[in-house]
Design an enzyme around this catalytic site. Structure first.
Site, mmCIF file in Angstrom:
data_model
loop_
_atom_site.group_PDB
_atom_site.id
_atom_site.type_symbol
_atom_site.label_atom_id
_atom_site.label_comp_id
_atom_site.label_asym_id
_atom_site.label_seq_id
_atom_site.Cartn_x
_atom_site.Cartn_y
_atom_site.Cartn_z
ATOM 1 N N GLY A 83 47.838 30.835 132.497
ATOM 2 C CA GLY A 83 48.392 29.830 131.515
ATOM 3 C C GLY A 83 49.165 29.043 132.281
ATOM 4 N N ALA A 136 55.365 27.020 139.267
ATOM 5 C CA ALA A 136 56.683 27.918 139.709
ATOM 6 C C ALA A 136 57.934 27.154 139.752
ATOM 7 C CB ALA A 136 56.206 28.381 140.980
ATOM 8 N N LYS A 154 40.404 27.435 137.226
ATOM 9 C CA LYS A 154 41.186 26.153 136.922
ATOM 10 C C LYS A 154 41.311 25.595 138.387
ATOM 11 C CE LYS A 154 45.611 27.572 138.072
ATOM 12 N NZ LYS A 154 45.505 28.866 138.237
ATOM 13 N N ARG A 172 47.717 21.742 145.728
ATOM 14 C CA ARG A 172 46.571 21.695 147.113
ATOM 15 C C ARG A 172 45.434 21.470 146.579
ATOM 16 N NH1 ARG A 172 49.236 27.070 149.492
ATOM 17 N NH2 ARG A 172 49.321 27.461 147.168
ATOM 18 N N ASN A 173 45.050 22.114 145.440
ATOM 19 C CA ASN A 173 43.664 21.809 145.051
ATOM 20 C C ASN A 173 43.337 20.597 144.616
ATOM 21 O OD1 ASN A 173 42.621 24.792 144.831
ATOM 22 N ND2 ASN A 173 44.361 24.902 143.604
#
Length: 352
Positions: free
Chosen positions: A144, A148, A199, A271-272
């Site tokens: 989900g 952080a 994701k 980062r993605n």
């Protein structure tokens, strides 16, 4: 009050300290071999240098060499918070330190390829610990939209917890729920884990639209590129649906918090998305890793590279419908073939 030991002092593992301590549980934070600076800071100042917050009082910090000591014989729950690349290392530590089974909640995201299918990571951890140590662990997984840094300052957060052990997911929801952390039970291990891993992979493609925007000439009305990003986002959801169904996952996980919700927050930053932006600017994956993101662990890219042989084999044999996975194929080509990422616009949204 329970005793919760967290293995992995990165941002997500450490953010879980907040709901755990706010519910009155004792928390022991164990760093990996890469987390020593974090453990030192937590022990000396109480601050987490990457989250940039003061951790709640009462947290006990341990180096990875003291993992067995931190576990003791009184840990009620072990939270596994290592990165997906570190799961092999974590399995080694579990086999070294565990004398008896302890319930494990995994916030580590990933999938494990086999010759003819893909395993949810909790199933892989369970089988490896059983094979090596002879212990049958009760495992749960979390999915989900949970950034952080937001959880670490008690922003409203919703997640799902899933487990193959009857009653464990509900027990963990009851143990960790606060007025800002809202876990819900899911019975869909396959769907939740597929979304939790993919994701990151699909966020690369959505981030590509931002790089294309920055690369394009300015227009007289200063238009953005949100249309393109939205089209790719929707296609990503459709492709996650195909992949989840292949594993036996449920549609509601894909259009719910584990899929659409988590993809949305992942596309906002991280980062993605940054890798996608660099690919949109025209760099190849090899150029990005040799240059602007040389030292970054990019979990979506690592997932794609790890799963590429299995996914390609499944598509070649017809077990996965290649025609319904155009963005998946484009990403795999860019990540493993050292080619520029091009979006196959004429193949998107061909539902019939």
């Amino acid at each position: 009050m329970a005793v919760i030991t967290i293995l992995g002092a990165g941002v997500m593992g450490s953010a879980m300290i907040l709901p755990a301590r706010d519910r009155g549980h004792e928390v022991r934070l164990v760093g990996t071999h890469l987390d020593q600076a974090i453990i030192d800071s937590a022990a000396k100042t109480g601050r987490h240098p990457r989250l940039n917050v003061k951790l709640p009082d009462g947290v006990k910090a341990f180096p990875y060499s003291d993992f067995a000591k931190a576990l003791g014989n009184d840990t009620d729950l072990l939270i596994l918070g290592v990165s997906s690349a570190g799961v092999g290392w974590a399995i080694e530590r579990l086999c070294e330190a565990l004398k008896d089974p302890v319930p494990v909640m995994m916030i580590t995201k990933g999938l494990m390829p086999t010759d003819d299918t893909i395993l949810p990571l909790p199933d892989f951890v369970h089988s490896e610990v059983k094979r090596r140590k002879g212990l049958a662990l009760d495992l749960a997984a979390v999915g989900g939209p949970c950034i952080a840094g937001e959880l670490a300052v008690r922003r409203q957060t919703g997640v799902v917890i899933t487990s193959r052990t009857a009653g464990l997911a509900q027990k963990l929801c009851d143990m960790l729920a606060t007025d800002y952390y809202h876990p819900r039970v899911s019975d869909d291990m396959e769907g939740v884990e597929l979304c939790a891993a993919f994701k990151n992979f699909f966020a690369i493609s959505v981030g590509w639209a931002q790089g294309q925007f920055e690369k394009a000439p300015k227009t007289e009305n200063n238009a953005f590129n949100f249309n393109a990003a939205s089209v790719i986002f929707d296609q990503a959801i459709a492709e996650m649906m195909v992949l989840a169904r292949f594993l036996g996952g449920k549609d509601r996980s894909v259009w719910g918090m584990p899929g659409a919700g988590d993809l949305y927050v992942t596309c906002q930053a991280g980062r993605n998305s940054r890798l996608g932006r660099q690919l949109g600017l025209g760099l190849s994956y090899a150029e990005v890793k040799a240059g602007p993101m040389k030292d970054d662990t990019i979990e979506g890219a690592e997932l794609g590279i790890t799963l590429a042989p299995t996914l390609k084999r499944l598509m070649a044999t017809g077990r996965l419908d290649a025609q319904s996975l155009p963005v998946t194929q484009a990403l795999l080509t860019a990540l493993t073939g050292n080619q520029k990422l091009d979006m196959p616009w004429d193949r998107l949204h061909r539902y019939t």
